[in-house]
Scaffold this active site. Structure first.
Site, PDB file in Angstrom:
ATOM      1  N   GLY A   9      29.897  18.180  39.430  1.00  0.00           N
ATOM      2  CA  GLY A   9      29.376  19.186  38.550  1.00  0.00           C
ATOM      3  C   GLY A   9      28.464  20.838  39.434  1.00  0.00           C
ATOM      4  N   GLY A  11      29.286  23.439  39.074  1.00  0.00           N
ATOM      5  CA  GLY A  11      29.121  24.382  38.234  1.00  0.00           C
ATOM      6  C   GLY A  11      28.196  24.385  37.036  1.00  0.00           C
ATOM      7  N   MET A  14      22.630  21.925  36.058  1.00  0.00           N
ATOM      8  CA  MET A  14      21.735  20.593  37.118  1.00  0.00           C
ATOM      9  C   MET A  14      22.251  21.220  38.768  1.00  0.00           C
ATOM     10  SD  MET A  14      19.101  19.800  36.539  1.00  0.00           S
ATOM     11  CE  MET A  14      19.430  18.564  38.547  1.00  0.00           C
ATOM     12  N   GLU A  35      33.957  19.763  41.333  1.00  0.00           N
ATOM     13  CA  GLU A  35      33.852  21.317  39.783  1.00  0.00           C
ATOM     14  C   GLU A  35      35.371  20.647  39.225  1.00  0.00           C
ATOM     15  OE1 GLU A  35      33.253  21.488  37.382  1.00  0.00           O
ATOM     16  OE2 GLU A  35      31.143  22.232  37.718  1.00  0.00           O
ATOM     17  N   PRO A 118      17.375   8.326  34.599  1.00  0.00           N
ATOM     18  CA  PRO A 118      17.750   8.648  33.449  1.00  0.00           C
ATOM     19  C   PRO A 118      16.624  10.113  33.395  1.00  0.00           C
ATOM     20  CG  PRO A 118      16.924   7.038  32.360  1.00  0.00           C
ATOM     21  CD  PRO A 118      17.060   6.530  33.807  1.00  0.00           C
ATOM     22  N   ASN A 119      15.475  10.162  34.103  1.00  0.00           N
ATOM     23  CA  ASN A 119      14.709  10.975  34.078  1.00  0.00           C
ATOM     24  C   ASN A 119      13.773  11.253  36.053  1.00  0.00           C
ATOM     25  OD1 ASN A 119      11.827  13.318  34.948  1.00  0.00           O
ATOM     26  ND2 ASN A 119      12.470  13.029  32.474  1.00  0.00           N
ATOM     27  N   MET A 120      14.699  11.884  36.557  1.00  0.00           N
ATOM     28  CA  MET A 120      13.911  12.482  38.177  1.00  0.00           C
ATOM     29  C   MET A 120      12.435  12.501  38.734  1.00  0.00           C
ATOM     30  SD  MET A 120      15.892  11.202  40.112  1.00  0.00           S
ATOM     31  CE  MET A 120      18.241  10.618  39.991  1.00  0.00           C
ATOM     32  N   HIS A 150      14.746  19.114  24.033  1.00  0.00           N
ATOM     33  CA  HIS A 150      15.872  19.794  24.448  1.00  0.00           C
ATOM     34  C   HIS A 150      16.784  20.687  24.529  1.00  0.00           C
ATOM     35  CE1 HIS A 150      14.390  15.973  26.227  1.00  0.00           C
ATOM     36  NE2 HIS A 150      15.598  16.566  27.594  1.00  0.00           N
ATOM     37  N   HIS A 151      17.508  21.140  25.028  1.00  0.00           N
ATOM     38  CA  HIS A 151      18.097  22.598  24.851  1.00  0.00           C
ATOM     39  C   HIS A 151      19.319  21.766  23.894  1.00  0.00           C
ATOM     40  CE1 HIS A 151      21.306  21.185  28.122  1.00  0.00           C
ATOM     41  NE2 HIS A 151      20.054  20.276  28.560  1.00  0.00           N
ATOM     42  N   LYS A 154      22.669  20.199  25.216  1.00  0.00           N
ATOM     43  CA  LYS A 154      22.270  18.155  25.479  1.00  0.00           C
ATOM     44  C   LYS A 154      22.759  17.308  24.211  1.00  0.00           C
ATOM     45  CE  LYS A 154      18.788  15.110  26.521  1.00  0.00           C
ATOM     46  NZ  LYS A 154      19.978  14.603  27.796  1.00  0.00           N
TER      47      LYS A 154
END
Length: 261
Positions: A9, A11, A14, A35, A118-120, A150-151, A154
Protein backbone atom coordinates in the site's frame (compact mmCIF):
# COMPACT_ATOMS: atom_id res chain seq x y z
CA UNK A 1 22.93 -2.57 3.99
CA UNK A 2 20.12 -2.23 6.53
CA UNK A 3 17.10 -4.42 7.19
CA UNK A 4 15.20 -4.85 3.88
CA UNK A 5 11.62 -3.52 4.14
CA UNK A 6 8.70 -4.10 1.76
CA UNK A 7 5.79 -1.66 2.09
CA UNK A 8 2.33 -2.85 1.01
CA UNK A 9 0.00 0.00 0.00
CA UNK A 10 2.95 2.26 -0.71
CA UNK A 11 0.79 4.82 -2.54
CA UNK A 12 -1.55 5.49 0.39
CA UNK A 13 -1.15 8.09 3.10
CA UNK A 14 0.34 5.68 5.63
CA UNK A 15 2.31 3.94 2.90
CA UNK A 16 4.00 7.16 1.80
CA UNK A 17 4.84 8.03 5.40
CA UNK A 18 6.33 4.57 5.95
CA UNK A 19 8.42 4.78 2.77
CA UNK A 20 9.74 8.23 3.70
CA UNK A 21 10.74 7.07 7.18
CA UNK A 22 12.35 3.85 5.92
CA UNK A 23 14.56 5.90 3.60
CA UNK A 24 15.53 8.21 6.45
CA UNK A 25 16.55 5.34 8.73
CA UNK A 26 20.13 4.11 8.24
CA UNK A 27 19.20 0.76 9.84
CA UNK A 28 16.58 0.07 7.15
CA UNK A 29 16.65 -0.40 3.38
CA UNK A 30 13.71 0.29 1.02
CA UNK A 31 13.65 -3.10 -0.73
CA UNK A 32 10.24 -3.10 -2.44
CA UNK A 33 6.82 -1.53 -2.74
CA UNK A 34 3.46 -3.14 -3.41
CA UNK A 35 0.62 -1.10 -4.89
CA UNK A 36 -2.21 -1.58 -7.36
CA UNK A 37 -1.22 -0.64 -10.89
CA UNK A 38 -3.50 2.41 -11.11
CA UNK A 39 -2.03 3.84 -7.89
CA UNK A 40 1.63 3.15 -8.64
CA UNK A 41 2.28 6.69 -9.96
CA UNK A 42 1.56 7.92 -6.41
CA UNK A 43 4.35 5.93 -4.74
CA UNK A 44 7.41 7.66 -3.36
CA UNK A 45 10.09 7.80 -6.12
CA UNK A 46 12.87 5.40 -5.11
CA UNK A 47 15.18 2.89 -6.76
CA UNK A 48 13.41 -0.35 -5.79
CA UNK A 49 10.96 -2.79 -7.35
CA UNK A 50 7.31 -1.66 -7.46
CA UNK A 51 4.60 -4.20 -8.29
CA UNK A 52 1.02 -5.20 -7.52
CA UNK A 53 2.26 -8.73 -6.75
CA UNK A 54 3.69 -9.18 -3.23
CA UNK A 55 5.09 -12.61 -4.07
CA UNK A 56 7.00 -11.19 -7.03
CA UNK A 57 8.43 -8.38 -4.88
CA UNK A 58 9.59 -10.83 -2.22
CA UNK A 59 11.37 -12.80 -4.92
CA UNK A 60 13.54 -9.78 -5.80
CA UNK A 61 14.42 -8.84 -2.20
CA UNK A 62 17.37 -10.01 -0.10
CA UNK A 63 16.78 -12.78 2.41
CA UNK A 64 15.53 -11.62 5.79
CA UNK A 65 13.18 -8.90 4.47
CA UNK A 66 10.18 -7.78 6.53
CA UNK A 67 6.80 -6.69 5.13
CA UNK A 68 4.80 -3.74 6.52
CA UNK A 69 1.09 -3.56 5.68
CA UNK A 70 -1.40 -0.83 6.67
CA UNK A 71 -3.79 -1.46 3.77
CA UNK A 72 -7.17 -3.19 4.28
CA UNK A 73 -8.31 -6.35 6.10
CA UNK A 74 -8.59 -8.32 2.86
CA UNK A 75 -5.25 -7.14 1.50
CA UNK A 76 -3.46 -7.62 4.83
CA UNK A 77 -4.87 -11.13 5.13
CA UNK A 78 -3.52 -11.88 1.65
CA UNK A 79 -0.13 -10.50 2.73
CA UNK A 80 -0.23 -12.77 5.77
CA UNK A 81 -0.94 -15.79 3.57
CA UNK A 82 1.97 -14.97 1.24
CA UNK A 83 4.25 -14.24 4.20
CA UNK A 84 3.38 -17.59 5.78
CA UNK A 85 4.01 -19.45 2.53
CA UNK A 86 7.35 -17.70 1.95
CA UNK A 87 8.34 -17.53 5.66
CA UNK A 88 8.80 -13.76 5.64
CA UNK A 89 8.19 -11.60 8.73
CA UNK A 90 5.13 -9.33 8.55
CA UNK A 91 4.04 -6.24 10.52
CA UNK A 92 0.34 -5.32 10.19
CA UNK A 93 -1.20 -2.03 11.30
CA UNK A 94 -4.55 -2.55 9.58
CA UNK A 95 -7.84 -2.23 11.50
CA UNK A 96 -11.35 -3.52 10.80
CA UNK A 97 -10.62 -7.27 10.83
CA UNK A 98 -13.56 -9.56 11.55
CA UNK A 99 -13.23 -12.21 14.26
CA UNK A 100 -12.89 -14.85 11.55
CA UNK A 101 -10.10 -12.91 9.84
CA UNK A 102 -8.22 -12.49 13.13
CA UNK A 103 -8.34 -16.25 13.62
CA UNK A 104 -6.71 -16.65 10.20
CA UNK A 105 -3.94 -14.26 11.30
CA UNK A 106 -3.30 -16.51 14.28
CA UNK A 107 -3.09 -19.48 11.92
CA UNK A 108 -0.59 -17.78 9.60
CA UNK A 109 1.46 -16.65 12.62
CA UNK A 110 2.16 -20.32 13.33
CA UNK A 111 4.22 -20.41 10.13
CA UNK A 112 6.09 -17.09 10.23
CA UNK A 113 6.61 -14.19 12.69
CA UNK A 114 3.61 -11.83 12.41
CA UNK A 115 3.05 -8.65 14.43
CA UNK A 116 -0.39 -7.04 14.49
CA UNK A 117 -1.55 -3.97 16.37
CA UNK A 118 -4.54 -1.74 15.51
CA UNK A 119 -2.50 1.16 16.91
CA UNK A 120 1.29 1.29 16.64
CA UNK A 121 1.61 4.19 19.08
CA UNK A 122 3.77 3.54 22.14
CA UNK A 123 1.55 5.99 24.03
CA UNK A 124 -1.60 3.96 23.33
CA UNK A 125 0.16 0.81 24.51
CA UNK A 126 1.07 2.51 27.77
CA UNK A 127 -2.53 3.72 28.05
CA UNK A 128 -3.70 0.10 27.95
CA UNK A 129 -1.61 -0.54 31.06
CA UNK A 130 -3.00 2.49 32.89
CA UNK A 131 -6.72 2.01 32.22
CA UNK A 132 -7.11 -1.21 34.27
CA UNK A 133 -5.55 0.61 37.25
CA UNK A 134 -8.15 3.38 36.93
CA UNK A 135 -10.97 0.82 36.66
CA UNK A 136 -9.81 -1.01 39.77
CA UNK A 137 -9.15 2.16 41.79
CA UNK A 138 -12.40 3.98 40.91
CA UNK A 139 -14.71 0.99 41.30
CA UNK A 140 -18.21 0.31 40.02
CA UNK A 141 -19.63 3.80 40.74
CA UNK A 142 -17.94 5.19 37.63
CA UNK A 143 -19.51 4.78 34.19
CA UNK A 144 -17.06 4.46 31.28
CA UNK A 145 -17.50 5.71 27.72
CA UNK A 146 -15.00 6.08 24.86
CA UNK A 147 -15.05 8.52 21.96
CA UNK A 148 -12.81 8.38 18.91
CA UNK A 149 -12.31 10.99 16.17
CA UNK A 150 -10.77 10.24 12.78
CA UNK A 151 -10.51 11.71 9.28
CA UNK A 152 -13.42 11.43 6.85
CA UNK A 153 -11.67 8.77 4.74
CA UNK A 154 -11.55 6.14 7.50
CA UNK A 155 -13.65 3.12 6.52
CA UNK A 156 -14.13 1.16 9.76
CA UNK A 157 -16.04 2.31 12.83
CA UNK A 158 -15.45 2.30 15.72
CA UNK A 159 -11.70 2.38 15.32
CA UNK A 160 -9.64 -0.67 16.15
CA UNK A 161 -7.90 1.33 18.86
CA UNK A 162 -11.20 2.29 20.52
CA UNK A 163 -12.28 -1.35 20.51
CA UNK A 164 -8.93 -2.43 21.96
CA UNK A 165 -9.26 0.16 24.74
CA UNK A 166 -12.80 -1.05 25.36
CA UNK A 167 -11.58 -4.64 25.61
CA UNK A 168 -8.93 -3.53 28.07
CA UNK A 169 -11.52 -1.83 30.30
CA UNK A 170 -14.05 -4.65 29.99
CA UNK A 171 -11.44 -7.24 30.98
CA UNK A 172 -10.58 -5.19 34.08
CA UNK A 173 -14.28 -5.23 35.02
CA UNK A 174 -14.66 -8.93 34.26
CA UNK A 175 -16.97 -8.27 31.31
CA UNK A 176 -17.15 -9.43 27.70
CA UNK A 177 -16.99 -6.26 25.57
CA UNK A 178 -19.17 -7.82 22.86
CA UNK A 179 -21.99 -8.10 25.39
CA UNK A 180 -21.71 -4.64 27.00
CA UNK A 181 -20.57 -2.41 24.11
CA UNK A 182 -22.95 0.37 23.00
CA UNK A 183 -22.04 2.27 19.85
CA UNK A 184 -25.20 4.33 19.43
CA UNK A 185 -27.87 5.93 21.60
CA UNK A 186 -31.04 7.39 20.12
CA UNK A 187 -34.60 7.96 21.27
CA UNK A 188 -36.14 7.06 24.62
CA UNK A 189 -33.60 4.51 25.76
CA UNK A 190 -34.12 4.70 29.52
CA UNK A 191 -31.46 4.91 32.24
CA UNK A 192 -27.96 3.79 31.42
CA UNK A 193 -27.23 0.20 32.55
CA UNK A 194 -24.26 -0.16 34.89
CA UNK A 195 -22.80 -2.96 32.76
CA UNK A 196 -22.30 -0.86 29.63
CA UNK A 197 -19.34 0.70 27.81
CA UNK A 198 -20.18 3.25 25.16
CA UNK A 199 -17.83 3.54 22.15
CA UNK A 200 -18.79 6.43 19.87
CA UNK A 201 -17.21 7.47 16.56
CA UNK A 202 -16.82 10.97 15.08
CA UNK A 203 -15.61 11.49 11.50
CA UNK A 204 -14.43 14.62 9.72
CA UNK A 205 -11.62 16.57 8.10
CA UNK A 206 -8.12 15.14 8.21
CA UNK A 207 -7.95 14.25 11.92
CA UNK A 208 -5.24 11.62 12.38
CA UNK A 209 -6.76 10.14 15.53
CA UNK A 210 -8.06 11.22 18.94
CA UNK A 211 -9.24 8.76 21.59
CA UNK A 212 -10.76 9.82 24.91
CA UNK A 213 -11.84 7.56 27.76
CA UNK A 214 -14.34 9.07 30.21
CA UNK A 215 -14.73 7.84 33.78
CA UNK A 216 -17.92 9.51 35.03
CA UNK A 217 -18.70 9.15 38.71
CA UNK A 218 -20.34 10.91 41.66
CA UNK A 219 -19.53 14.60 41.34
CA UNK A 220 -16.55 14.23 39.02
CA UNK A 221 -15.38 13.10 35.60
CA UNK A 222 -11.91 11.90 34.66
CA UNK A 223 -10.88 12.16 31.00
CA UNK A 224 -7.86 10.37 29.56
CA UNK A 225 -7.01 11.44 26.00
CA UNK A 226 -4.49 10.24 23.45
CA UNK A 227 -4.03 12.57 20.48
CA UNK A 228 -2.03 11.43 17.45
CA UNK A 229 -0.48 14.53 15.89
CA UNK A 230 0.82 12.83 12.72
CA UNK A 231 0.98 9.47 10.96
CA UNK A 232 4.71 9.45 11.65
CA UNK A 233 3.80 8.35 15.17
CA UNK A 234 2.25 5.13 13.87
CA UNK A 235 4.88 4.60 11.18
CA UNK A 236 7.66 4.96 13.75
CA UNK A 237 6.05 2.32 15.94
CA UNK A 238 5.65 -0.03 12.97
CA UNK A 239 9.29 0.32 11.91
CA UNK A 240 10.39 -0.26 15.48
CA UNK A 241 8.26 -3.42 15.37
CA UNK A 242 10.04 -4.50 12.14
CA UNK A 243 13.43 -4.37 13.83
CA UNK A 244 12.10 -6.31 16.81
CA UNK A 245 10.07 -8.89 14.90
CA UNK A 246 12.91 -10.24 12.76
CA UNK A 247 14.55 -11.49 15.97
CA UNK A 248 11.42 -13.44 17.01
CA UNK A 249 10.25 -16.93 16.12
CA UNK A 250 6.98 -18.05 14.54
CA UNK A 251 4.29 -19.60 16.68
CA UNK A 252 2.26 -16.66 18.00
CA UNK A 253 0.67 -13.41 16.86
CA UNK A 254 2.80 -10.65 18.42
CA UNK A 255 1.59 -7.18 19.46
CA UNK A 256 2.84 -3.91 20.97
CA UNK A 257 2.60 -5.25 24.51
CA UNK A 258 4.97 -8.08 23.59
CA UNK A 259 7.50 -5.67 22.10
CA UNK A 260 7.40 -3.19 24.96
CA UNK A 261 7.68 -5.96 27.55
Amino acid sequence: MGLPVIVVGAGGRMGKTLCDMVMQDSDLDMAGMVERTEYQPAVVPVDCVVSDDLGAVIGTCPEGAVIVDFSSPESSLHSAQIAAERHVSLVIGTTGFSAEQVQKLYKYAEETPIFWSPNMSVGVSVLQKILPLLVQSLGSDYDVDITEIHHNKKKDSPSGTAIRLGECIAAAKGWDLAKVRKSGRDGIIGPRPKDEIGIMAVRGGDVVGVHTVYFMGPGETIEVTHRAESRANFAGGALRACKWLVKQKAGRLYNMQDMLA
